[in-house]
Enzyme design. Structure first.
Site, short mmCIF file in Angstrom:
data_model
loop_
_atom_site.label_atom_id
_atom_site.label_comp_id
_atom_site.label_asym_id
_atom_site.label_seq_id
_atom_site.Cartn_x
_atom_site.Cartn_y
_atom_site.Cartn_z
CE LYS A 194 55.68 41.82 14.39
NZ LYS A 194 56.25 40.78 13.49
CB SER A 247 48.34 33.17 19.30
OG SER A 247 49.21 33.95 20.11
CB THR A 269 42.92 36.26 19.85
OG1 THR A 269 41.66 36.37 20.52
CG2 THR A 269 43.78 37.44 20.29
CB CYS A 302 40.43 33.59 12.87
SG CYS A 302 39.88 35.11 12.07
CD GLU A 404 43.02 29.42 15.79
OE1 GLU A 404 42.12 30.09 15.27
OE2 GLU A 404 44.08 29.90 16.23
#
Length: 528
Positions: A194, A247, A269, A302, A404
């Site tokens: 996806k 997330s 994440t 990240c 974050e």
């Protein structure tokens, strides 16, 4: 250009004078298909704010079709000798190299990364493709003859079936087609990807290259969809595992839901990486490293460096250097090779980051560099730009230093010692990366040993490991047992099978005596 029916898009007409907008397709079973969905998401060029494509939010039936294509392809692909499977990867590597400029431009155009950053995103695909070409060696098991008298054991590593990859928007090439796909297919599995609806074109174009490389129909499939349709992947009985990057809130949901449905999960994440800057560091080089680490990709990664914990005695000097270096950065179109920093991905994310800057001001942090209203001209005037933003004297009570932000915002915390700095860093609920800038070997070693983070830099601002190692976040930066890439990656996409065997002599063949453990225990006393 190839026949439109064999491409990942069709061009749609627009008003006179406006560039054509691509209507994107999805890929299932070796075919590019137009979705029947009435829901499409606009994809922007964030450097100018223009709509450049529309991505379908595929229907539940279309997601089922994608999964069915992978299921149908699995028996033949898993039975293909591993040496033949990796020949496809060899060809893919060369195709990515041959199309590097094209892919870099496409990624910079749709996501907003500056040219070198966008090129790095593409090259990281090949880094893992090259590693996955070692599958004939890395899939080898172990064996031992005479584990018990007359018995031998051989261990094999087998593929499991169909895996799902749920990719984020910040690395539209590296993550779906580097972290998720190469090891999956090299080990004999099939992949259902996806792609992120904001930025799907890089992933779709790479799917075209996989086809050109000779991947069999159905082994890799790519689609875009909304959250409800993506949820099918977490519960579908034919999906054996899920790889996710995004997330923490969504990652937790994916981990708990997919695991409850018997699936393997690796969910990478959020992060709030910190750097500890000691008084003995090489200050100018350190400042350059920090600017690169927090402004690169406009902070949308990240492994960015959004927090610096600096010893007070050099704090003012460091802040002065950072202010000067931030002012020297050139903002502009991501695909202009002279640009140092591009825009953020879209208007919604621009507002998200700007709201965090307002929060920092309200919390009392000292705004020493304000990037809220960068001056850009021409086409860029409508782009989604935020300039480098630096807050000083951020405390642990301030949310801006804990959560974050995912933008070019740096928080500076002041401390008096190594021990105080390390304590602050380890209080974070995230533990992706951490960095120390120092020339002191003792402190560097202590830091590497005692930091909670899974990826550690000593004078390295972005300690992302190469693909031969795992990407090893900890705490609430990762949910699962086996990380992406490295040996963990091969373990995630395979299951272990042990075969214990014996062959009867003529006398044993007519004997009716079989002990309780059928010869597979070595500690039974004689004649008992």
């Amino acid at each position: 250009m190839a026949d439109q029916t064999n491409r990942y898009f069709v061009e749609t007409s627009t008003d006179a004078g406006s560039p054509a907008i691509k209507k994107l397709k999805y890929h299932a079973g070796g075919r590019w298909l137009e979705s029947t969905s009435d829901r499409y998401m606009d994809c922007f060029n964030p450097s100018t704010g223009e709509v450049i494509a529309r991505a379908p939010q595929c229907t539940a039936d279309e997601v089922e079709k994608v999964i069915a294509a992978a299921v149908a392809a699995y028996p033949s692909w898993s039975d293909t000798p591993v040496s033949k499977r990796v020949q496809v990867l060899y060809r893919m590597k060369h195709l990515v190299d041959a199309h590097l400029e094209e892919l870099t431009y496409l990624l910079a155009m749709e996501m907003g990364k500056a040219w070198q950053e966008a090129m790095g995103d593409i090259l990281k695909v090949n880094e893992v493709v090259e590693f996955a070409c070692g599958a004939p060696h890395l899939m080898k098991g172990e064996s031992l003859m005479q584990v018990s008298t007359g018995y031998d054991t051989v261990q094999y590593h087998h593929p499991l079936g169909v895996f799902a990859g749920i990719a984020p928007w910040n690395f539209p090439a590296m993550i779906p087609h580097g972290w998720m796909t190469p090891i999956c297919v090299a080990t004999g599995n099939c992949m259902v990807l996806k792609a992120a609806s904001f930025v799907p074109q890089s992933s779709l174009r790479l799917m075209e290259l996989w086809q050109e490389a000779g991947i069999p129909d159905g082994v890799i499939n790519v689609f875009t969809a909304g959250r409800n349709e993506a949820e099918i992947l977490l519960r579908h009985p034919d999906i054996k595992g899920v790889s996710f990057v995004g997330s923490t809130k969504v990652g937790k949901h994916i981990y708990t839901t997919a695991a409850a449905n018997g699936k393997r999960v690796q969910a990478l994440t959020e992060a709030k990486n910190h750097a500890l800057v000691l008084r003995d560091c090489k200050l100018e080089r350190t400042a350059h490293g920090i600017i690169n680490a927090f402004c690169g990709c406009a902070g949308q990664r990240c492994m960015a460096l959004p927090v610096v914990v600096v010893e007070n005695v050099i704090g003012d000097q460091l802040v002065a250097m950072l202010k000067k270096l931030a002012a020297d950065l050139k903002l502009g179109k991501a695909y202009d090779k002279s640009t140092n920093m591009g825009p953020v991905v879209n208007q919604g994310h621009q507002k998200f980051v700007l709201d965090w800057i307002e929060t920092g001001i309200q919390e009392g942090a000292e705004l020493v560099v304000d990037g809220r209203h960068p001056e850009l001209s021409g086409d860029c005037a409508k782009g989604f730009f935020i300039g480098p933003t630096i807050f000083d004297k951020v405390t642990e009570e301030m949310a801006i230093g804990r959560e974050e932000i995912f933008g070019p915002v740096l928080c500076i915390k002041r401390v008096d010692s190594f021990a105080e700095g390390l304590q602050i860093m380890n209080q974070s609920r995230f533990a992706n990366g951490s960095v120390i800038y120092t020339q002191n070997g003792h402190y560097a070693r202590e830091f590497a040993k005692r930091t909670d983070a899974g990826m550690v830099g000593v004078n390295v601002g972005i300690p992302v490991p190469l693909g031969i190692f795992g990407f090893t976040g900890h705490k609430q930066s990762f949910f699962g047992d086996l990380h992406v890439m490295g040996r963990d990656g091969f373990a995630f996409f395979t299951e272990t099978k042990n075969v214990t065997q014996t062959w009867f002599s003529e006398s044993e063949a007519i004997s009716a005596k079989v002990d309780t453990w059928d010869g597979t225990i070595t500690s039974l006393p004689e004649n008992k």
